[in-house]
Design a protein around this motif. Structure first.
Motif, short mmCIF file in Angstrom:
data_model
loop_
_atom_site.label_atom_id
_atom_site.label_comp_id
_atom_site.label_asym_id
_atom_site.label_seq_id
_atom_site.Cartn_x
_atom_site.Cartn_y
_atom_site.Cartn_z
N ARG A 76 -10.27 12.81 1.05
CA ARG A 76 -9.64 11.37 1.48
C ARG A 76 -10.46 10.30 0.79
O ARG A 76 -11.48 10.08 1.02
N SER A 77 -9.80 9.42 -0.01
CA SER A 77 -10.40 8.32 -0.52
C SER A 77 -9.25 7.11 -0.72
O SER A 77 -8.28 7.38 -1.28
N MET A 78 -9.37 6.12 0.12
CA MET A 78 -8.32 5.19 0.07
C MET A 78 -8.10 4.58 -1.27
O MET A 78 -9.02 4.17 -1.87
N THR A 79 -6.84 4.43 -1.66
CA THR A 79 -6.40 3.69 -3.11
C THR A 79 -6.59 2.23 -2.81
O THR A 79 -5.80 1.80 -1.78
N THR A 80 -7.10 1.30 -3.79
CA THR A 80 -6.90 -0.14 -3.85
C THR A 80 -6.43 -0.61 -4.82
O THR A 80 -6.15 -2.01 -4.63
N PHE A 126 3.16 5.84 -11.26
CA PHE A 126 2.26 4.58 -10.52
C PHE A 126 1.72 5.06 -9.10
O PHE A 126 2.75 4.92 -8.20
N ASP A 127 0.37 5.20 -8.84
CA ASP A 127 -0.09 5.26 -7.74
C ASP A 127 -0.43 4.00 -6.71
O ASP A 127 -1.51 3.33 -7.55
N VAL A 128 0.01 3.68 -5.88
CA VAL A 128 -0.39 2.33 -5.30
C VAL A 128 -1.38 2.47 -3.76
O VAL A 128 -1.46 3.74 -3.40
N GLY A 129 -1.96 1.36 -3.51
CA GLY A 129 -2.73 1.50 -2.29
C GLY A 129 -1.70 1.19 -1.09
O GLY A 129 -0.67 0.31 -1.20
MG LIG Z 1 -4.19 6.85 -2.31
#
Ligand SMILES: [Mg+2]
Ligand SMILES: Nc1nc2c(ncn2[C@@H]2O[C@H](COP(=O)(O)OP(=O)(O)OP(=O)(O)O)[C@@H](O)[C@H]2O)c(=O)[nH]1
Length: 356
Positions: A180-184, A201-204
């Protein structure tokens, strides 16, 4: 008046033709949306494994430090939950082990946790995790008060913690999918699937990153909305007063009704079905959703109830909605879903302009 209407229709037709032409000349673009921690980046990892050549050894090594952080966060959050709720452990060995874990993470703090996990501390963590009272805290985590939420990957990493005590161990695909690592920041990744280059497109997903999404609405061809169906008894990391499922449904509603996304099909993943199936039998849905009329502990009733909540928010007859129950960490199951999803969500759109 009639002439004016005719002219306006002609202009609309020209604009539509221009948009179609633009689409025809470029690759399809898919925007992956949803609340934080729902599984968006995990889906991208799965695409990399299935259609992007997978992970090389150097990339696997990089994941090692993230895994060690996830292990530390998992064990400390469970112990903290026990302590905040006044739960004391009867096994004296467990108490001793917990002191050892605290001491380990205190010395040099992050540096140690990030780059090293000794065999000894790994087996100490495993011993604590195996204690029946700790297991009970973990099972009851939704009903206990907790200032730090126990992460969804705790069971995976703590159950397997001993293998990470070996410094030579190279993380497997399953390990990577469970990190787990949060997307910013929004990231774009291109995957070739069945001879078409798809731009994902991967968003936070956490609240403060959602304002980054709108500029992408103009040019998107399809939306993949990922919601964790297991989140009905959890609260947002960024705002513990908001139930995660309530947030996901509201967000979905905004996306489904957004004027810029009017003709854009949506695929909805009701994700983390593995965790959902495990928790429904002992974490009562009605406690968080008083409208739930199904049988307590019945997984099918609960799933149907949540699916309906999402469907209600997307009632426009002209809008295509495809729903799948998924487990984004399961490569075998996702292999089939990815192809089905790609075909369904873009076929109609591109068929009409002669692209597929
Ligand atoms: Mg993410
Ligand atoms: N058990 C299980 N875990 C999952 C599943 N999908 C994702 N996860 C885990 O859930 C956690 C969060 O997943 P992410 O993909 O990072 O979530 P995200 O939607 O990208 O979150 P943000 O970047 O904060 O918006 C990770 O630890 C994943 O391994 C699933 O279907 N089952």
């Amino acid at each position: 008046m009639a002439a004016e209407r005719q002219r306006s229709r002609a202009i609309d037709a020209i604009l539509q033709k221009e948009r179609d032409q633009l689409r025809k000349n470029r690759d399809p673009r898919i925007l992956i949306l949803g609340s934080g921690d729902s599984g968006k980046s995990t889906f991208i990892k799965q695409l990399k494994i299935l259609h992007g050549g997978g992970y090389c050894d150097d990339e696997r090594k990089i994941f090692r430090s993230l895994i060690l952080e996830n292990i530390r966060d998992s064990i400390l959050s469970i112990v903290a939950t026990a302590s905040e709720n006044g739960i004391h452990f009867t096994n004296s060995e467990t108490k001793k082990h917990i002191d050892e874990i605290f001491a380990y993470y205190r010395v040099g703090t992050d540096e140690i946790a990030r780059y090293k996990l000794t065999k000894q501390i790994a087996s100490t963590i495993f011993a604590v995790w195996s204690d029946s009272e700790i297991q009970d805290v973990f099972k009851r985590r939704a009903e206990l008060k907790a200032s730090v939420m126990v992460p969804d990957n705790a069971q995976y990493f703590l159950g397997n913690v001993e293998k990470f005590g070996d410094m030579q161990y190279l993380p497997s695909n399953e390990d990577i999918l469970n990190t787990r690592s949060m997307t910013t920041q929004i990231t774009e990744t291109i995957f070739e699937i069945e001879k078409v280059n798809y731009h994902f497109f991967d968003v936070g997903g956490q609240q403060k990153y959602r304002k980054q999404w709108t500029p992408f609405f103009d040019t998107v061809d399809s939306i993949l909305f990922i919601a964790s169906i297991a989140s009905y008894d959890q609260f947002l990391t960024e705002d513990p007063s908001i139930n995660r499922m309530v947030d996901a449904i509201q967000l979905f509603s905004e996306i489904a009704r957004h004027p810029l996304l009017k003709h854009i099909p949506i695929t909805l993943f009701l994700n983390k079905k593995d965790l959902f199936e495990k928790k429904v039998p002992f974490s009562d849905v009605v406690k968080h959703f008083p409208d739930f009329k199904g049988t307590a502990g019945n997984v099918k009733h609960a799933a149907k109830f949540f699916q309906k909540q999402f469907e209600t928010e997307c009632s426009d007859q002209n809008k295509q909605l495809f729903i799948h129950y998924t487990c984004c960490t399961d490569t075998e199951a996702m292999e089939v879903i990815v192809v089905t999803v790609i075909q369904a969500m873009l076929k109609k759109e591109f068929q009409s302009i002669g692209m597929l």
